[in-house]
Design an enzyme around this catalytic site. Structure first.
Site, mmCIF file in Angstrom:
data_model
loop_
_atom_site.group_PDB
_atom_site.id
_atom_site.type_symbol
_atom_site.label_atom_id
_atom_site.label_comp_id
_atom_site.label_asym_id
_atom_site.label_seq_id
_atom_site.Cartn_x
_atom_site.Cartn_y
_atom_site.Cartn_z
ATOM 1 N N GLY A 7 -10.601 -34.369 -34.650
ATOM 2 C CA GLY A 7 -9.077 -34.220 -34.682
ATOM 3 C C GLY A 7 -8.399 -34.157 -35.952
ATOM 4 C CB CYS A 16 -2.056 -2.603 -26.049
ATOM 5 S SG CYS A 16 -2.745 -1.162 -26.799
ATOM 6 C CD GLU A 49 -17.472 -36.309 -31.343
ATOM 7 O OE1 GLU A 49 -16.368 -35.943 -30.863
ATOM 8 O OE2 GLU A 49 -18.409 -36.939 -30.629
ATOM 9 N N PRO A 50 -15.881 -34.239 -37.069
ATOM 10 C CG PRO A 50 -15.906 -34.338 -39.331
ATOM 11 C CD PRO A 50 -16.398 -34.974 -38.004
ATOM 12 N N GLY A 51 -14.072 -31.173 -37.127
ATOM 13 C CA GLY A 51 -14.134 -29.777 -36.976
ATOM 14 C C GLY A 51 -13.285 -29.163 -37.936
ATOM 15 N NE ARG A 52 -7.201 -28.485 -36.102
ATOM 16 C CZ ARG A 52 -6.984 -27.350 -35.169
ATOM 17 N NH1 ARG A 52 -6.387 -26.230 -35.709
ATOM 18 N NH2 ARG A 52 -7.086 -27.613 -33.900
ATOM 19 C CE1 TYR A 73 -11.838 -25.552 -32.474
ATOM 20 C CE2 TYR A 73 -10.496 -26.161 -34.202
ATOM 21 C CZ TYR A 73 -11.530 -26.568 -33.137
ATOM 22 O OH TYR A 73 -12.130 -27.745 -33.006
ATOM 23 N NE ARG A 81 -5.757 -22.595 -34.861
ATOM 24 C CZ ARG A 81 -4.478 -23.226 -35.496
ATOM 25 N NH1 ARG A 81 -4.088 -22.303 -36.355
ATOM 26 N NH2 ARG A 81 -3.907 -24.367 -34.952
HETATM 27 C C1 LIG Z 1 -13.175 -30.105 -30.497
HETATM 28 C C2 LIG Z 1 -13.886 -31.263 -30.530
HETATM 29 C C3 LIG Z 1 -13.887 -31.914 -31.975
HETATM 30 C C4 LIG Z 1 -13.392 -31.536 -33.193
HETATM 31 O O1 LIG Z 1 -11.830 -31.278 -33.050
HETATM 32 P P1 LIG Z 1 -11.159 -30.823 -34.365
HETATM 33 O O2 LIG Z 1 -9.723 -31.016 -34.148
HETATM 34 O O3 LIG Z 1 -11.676 -29.733 -34.923
HETATM 35 O O4 LIG Z 1 -11.788 -32.057 -35.505
HETATM 36 C C5 LIG Z 1 -14.599 -33.044 -31.689
HETATM 37 N N1 LIG Z 1 -15.147 -33.608 -30.660
HETATM 38 C C6 LIG Z 1 -15.039 -33.227 -29.451
HETATM 39 C C7 LIG Z 1 -15.441 -33.752 -28.193
HETATM 40 C C8 LIG Z 1 -14.289 -31.972 -29.365
HETATM 41 O O5 LIG Z 1 -13.915 -31.544 -28.122
#
Ligand SMILES: *Cc1c(COP(=O)(O)O)cnc(C)c1O
Length: 417
Positions: free
Chosen positions: A242, A344, A276-279, A373, A315
């Protein structure tokens, strides 16, 4: 998030520069995602360093960008994987993430997925309800494989982000309350087939404030202390993902402060921290390249119609999210324009009131911070093949996903005609 242009002038940085992007677009066509793999590494390492001496495992959240080469790059840096489907677990395996570094989250896991995860032998399954925990137990019993689990606890804290990406409030569908979690841990502790080894929270995405994270960590640390006192052997403290990124000019969380805020709540707890970083890892590491097809003006409103659309990058349409857009042609004079795609739907736009110079058809626009994303949420709406993806690493450019063909799109249907 906002939909008007920001006052600071957006810039390309890192491996991205205008000449190079022109070349990449010529070679691979548009629309196109381009990722800076050196930046991905830099972001991963920033976080790794921030947690310094503590036992930490970074489990990259695949759903932000699940291209195999992106995952493989992170695997080479010793990242683990946070997966939310069996498909993501399979991707993680293909990309070389070790099974003991995989965790599996999500509110709606099915029996076949749980069984497969148990057979593979991932680190643990993050359960999100008591019912799910009981299903995990019965799967474990049937297979004779005890299930390592963690419980996703919903700390009921407002993460102060967009409501669609907020997950840590009691009105959100995710996790269970602290009270309920306690009961579940006690039950799991007594089960022959469940091994509760982790505790988990994830309060939302694009977080730009530390306070909600620190408060959640505090609540969950308290719960952990009480579980340890009951001889429930929690080993992993999973703080979710997050961490927000800069899309326009918003201040975000510095990884060092983030780590300190969490560590500050963990006194007396000797646990491995999982994040758990994604973004944070991939967001600013990717851009979306698109080409101007047509231009028009209604009254005094300027529209730039491009070959990229909401099916490629949803997004803006979905969250009203803001992405900086820059023209790869230089000019001093600019005027506001809406950058829209060919789909469209009136909601098909990439940017509104974007300051753009006079453009020729065929000119390129770069949509910044599109690495997270972006492609992973792409669809085939309007029977548009999903675009190609390219990596830049160490001065080298390479294709990491071929552009889909219309053949690909009809392949699963044409036998039924
Ligand atoms: C989506 C998600 C993440 C990653 O979130 P980011 O905002 O991209 O860092 C981590 N853990 C869980 C359980 C998620 O659902």
């Amino acid at each position: 998030m906002k939909n008007t242009h920001s006052l600071n002038t957006p810039k390309l940085s890192g491996n991205f520069d205008k000449t190079l992007l022109q070349r990449v677009a010529r070679e691979f066509g548009t629309p196109l995602y381009v990722y800076d793999f050196d930046r991905i590494q830099e972001k991963y390492e920033q976080l790794k360093v921030a947690f310094g001496g503590r036992k930490t495992m970074i489990c990259y959240a695949l759903k932000a960008n699940s291209n195999l080469s992106v995952i493989k790059k992170l695997a080479s840096l010793e990242s683990g994987a946070d997966c939310v489907s069996l498909g993501e677990i399979k991707r993680a395996i293909l990309a070389g993430i070790p099974k003991y570094k995989m965790i599996y989250s999500g509110v709606g896991k099915q029996e076949f997925e749980i069984k497969e995860a148990l057979k593979i032998g991932i680190l643990f399954i993050n359960v999100e309800s008591k019912e799910e925990m009981l299903l995990v137990e019965s799967c474990a019993k049937k297979l004779g494989i005890p299930a390592r689990i963690s419980v996703r606890v919903n700390p009921d804290i407002d993460p102060q982000t967009h409501p669609y990406i907020s997950t840590g409030l009691k009105e959100n569908k995710f996790g269970v309350s602290i009270e309920e979690a306690k009961g579940m841990y006690l039950l799991a502790h007594q089960s022959k087939y469940l091994e509760p080894i982790g505790i988990h929270f994830h309060i939302g995405s694009q977080l730009t404030k530390l306070k909600p994270i620190a408060e959640s960590a505090q609540k969950i640390a308290q719960l952990t202390h009480s579980l340890l006192a009951l001889k429930i052997d929690i080993k992993f403290f999973d703080i979710g993902g997050g961490i927000g990124i800069t899309y326009s000019d918003e201040a975000t969380i510095n990884p060092y402060d983030y780590a300190q805020a969490v560590l500050g709540e963990l006194h007396g707890l000797d646990l491995t921290i999982i994040c758990e970083p994604g973004r944070f890892i991939v967001g600013n590491s990717g851009i979306f390249l698109t080409k101007v097809l047509y231009q028009k003006e209604h009254q005094s409103k300027r529209f730039v119609i491009v070959d990229g659309a909401m099916n490629d990058l949803i997004r803006p349409s979905l969250y009203n999210a803001y992405h900086q857009i820059i023209s790869l042609v230089e000019s001093q004079s600019v005027s506001p324009a809406d950058v829209v795609g060919p789909i469209c739907e009136s909601g098909d736009y990439l940017g509104k009131n974007v300051s753009l110079p006079p453009l020729q058809n065929g000119d390129l626009l770069a949509i910044l911070s599109a690495g997270a994303y972006g492609f992973s949420m792409a669809s085939n709406y309007n029977t548009r093949p999903r675009c190609a993806e390219v990596a830049i690493e160490n001065g080298q450019i390479r294709l990491i996903r071929k552009r889909e063909s219309i053949e690909d799109l009809v392949a699963l249907e044409k036998d039924y005609l």
